[in-house]
Structure formats: C-alpha cells, structure tokens
Design a protein around this motif. Structure first.
Motif, mmCIF file in Angstrom:
data_model
loop_
_atom_site.group_PDB
_atom_site.id
_atom_site.type_symbol
_atom_site.label_atom_id
_atom_site.label_comp_id
_atom_site.label_asym_id
_atom_site.label_seq_id
_atom_site.Cartn_x
_atom_site.Cartn_y
_atom_site.Cartn_z
ATOM 1 N N TYR A 78 0.808 -1.234 0.000
ATOM 2 C CA TYR A 78 0.000 0.000 0.000
ATOM 3 C C TYR A 78 0.835 1.277 0.000
ATOM 4 O O TYR A 78 0.510 2.243 0.661
ATOM 5 N N GLU A 116 3.249 4.049 -2.675
ATOM 6 C CA GLU A 116 3.183 4.542 -4.057
ATOM 7 C C GLU A 116 3.633 3.456 -5.030
ATOM 8 O O GLU A 116 3.015 3.258 -6.081
ATOM 9 N N TRP A 163 0.851 0.812 -5.585
ATOM 10 C CA TRP A 163 -0.273 1.211 -6.448
ATOM 11 C C TRP A 163 0.164 1.378 -7.888
ATOM 12 O O TRP A 163 -0.588 1.036 -8.816
ATOM 13 N N ASP A 214 0.446 -2.125 -9.193
ATOM 14 C CA ASP A 214 -0.881 -2.700 -9.409
ATOM 15 C C ASP A 214 -1.466 -2.216 -10.738
ATOM 16 O O ASP A 214 -2.019 -3.006 -11.510
ATOM 17 N N ASP A 215 -1.343 -0.923 -11.036
ATOM 18 C CA ASP A 215 -1.858 -0.389 -12.302
ATOM 19 C C ASP A 215 -1.122 -0.984 -13.498
ATOM 20 O O ASP A 215 -1.745 -1.335 -14.509
ATOM 21 N N TYR A 271 -2.062 5.233 -13.316
ATOM 22 C CA TYR A 271 -1.612 5.560 -11.965
ATOM 23 C C TYR A 271 -1.707 7.064 -11.707
ATOM 24 O O TYR A 271 -2.107 7.493 -10.628
#
Length: 191
Positions: free
Chosen positions: A109, A111, A114, A117-118, A185
């Motif tokens: 969790y 930067e 994320w 993940d994108d 993102y």
C-alpha cells in the motif's frame, strides 16, 4: 514539470555477468532491452514525462559483476534524480507450466504498490497473461536502494512456451501496457 521515469532494462547481454534468464531460445536481456526501448520511446513522445534508460544500446554492459551492475542502475536513477523507477525483467522456473505476470515492490500500500498494481492490471488485460499479483520483496537490490518509488516488473515466464511466444512477438504490446499502466496511476489519458 515533467515526471521523471528511469527505466531499468534488467540484466546485461548474454555472455556477461548478470545476464539473466534463458528459455525457449530467448534471452532475458534481449527482451528487457527492447521492451524498455519501446517504453522509453512512448514516454519521450509524451511531454508530461522525462525518461532515461539504464542500457542505451542492446550491447551495453553495466558493472563488472552482479552487485556493481545493480549499483550502476540504482546510482544513475538516484543521481538524476528520477521520480519513479521501473525495472523490467522476465521470469523463469524449472516447471515449464508456471506462467504469468507479477510485479515486485518493497512495501504494501505504498506509491510503488499502487503503481505496480496499475501496471500489472494493464499487462494482464492487454497481453492475456495470468495475474500473479503484486508481491512484497524488500530484499531486492533495486527496490531497496532507490530513493524513489520503484517497481520490478516480471513481464512473463521465458520458460513457459505460451508466455515465451508473447515475450518474443509482443514486446511493443508489453511496453504499451506499462505506459498505459503508468498513465492510469497518474490519472492521465493517452495523448
């Protein structure tokens, strides 16, 4: 102000230290070089970004051993300084049935998480690889030693015949998927 992205094309050319995985007649460093070059081309055409790559030619060799090779990549990104670090790799496994895409980051969790993940979602969506998830791996040198959010993308498995076909024939598609993942993102649209 443009977002600075450092693209690390993982590994050195075959025959040198830190040369990466092999499988199905393919070499990791050849694939990572080209995907990174395509990604750099996409980012260079987008005025919202500045980009640098770790290997400027396919034959460029970084460092004199594994650690110095990794250190050169990290030092260049830190000295620039980059805002984000994307290291491109391909995976390998003794079991040829193992396949798919995964992204390594240093913490949950964050930067990096994320962004990873994108990027992962876009590769899976566009290339049809299995989603192996965003994996926390703070021990990886390039994730541990960069001063900016960093992700290590394992595009697919060079040792799996289906993945290897994609790695050989869809290098631009992998790069474009990473580019769109980066845009997602930041909440940006393609130009």
């Amino acid at each position: 102000m443009a977002i600075r992205i450092f693209i690390d094309q993982g590994h050195n050319p075959i025959g040198y230290h830190n040369s990466g995985a092999e499988g199905n007649g393919l070499y990791e460093s050849d694939i990572t070089y080209m995907v990174g070059r395509y990604l750099a081309d996409l980012l260079e055409k987008d005025p919202r970004f500045e980009v640098r790559t770790s290997r400027n030619t396919a034959s460029e060799i970084l460092g004199t051993d594994n650690i110095s090779s990794l250190n050169e990549r990290v030092t260049e990104a830190n000295n620039w300084p980059a805002n984000y670090f994307i290291s491109i790799h391909v995976n390998a496994n003794d079991n040829p049935n193992i396949n798919g895409t995964e992204v390594y980051v240093s913490s949950l969790y964050s930067e990096s998480y994320w962004l990873g993940d994108d990027v992962l979602r876009e590769i899976v969506r566009r290339l049809g690889t299995n989603n192996n998830g965003v994996i926390i791996r703070p021990s990886l040198y390039v994730l541990r030693n960069t001063n900016m959010p960093a992700i290590l993308v394992e595009l697919a498995y060079i040792t799996n015949s289906s993945d290897a076909w994609k790695l050989a024939n869809q290098q631009y598609a992998f790069a474009y998927a990473i580019y769109i993942g980066v845009l997602n993102y930041f909440g940006l649209k393609p130009l």
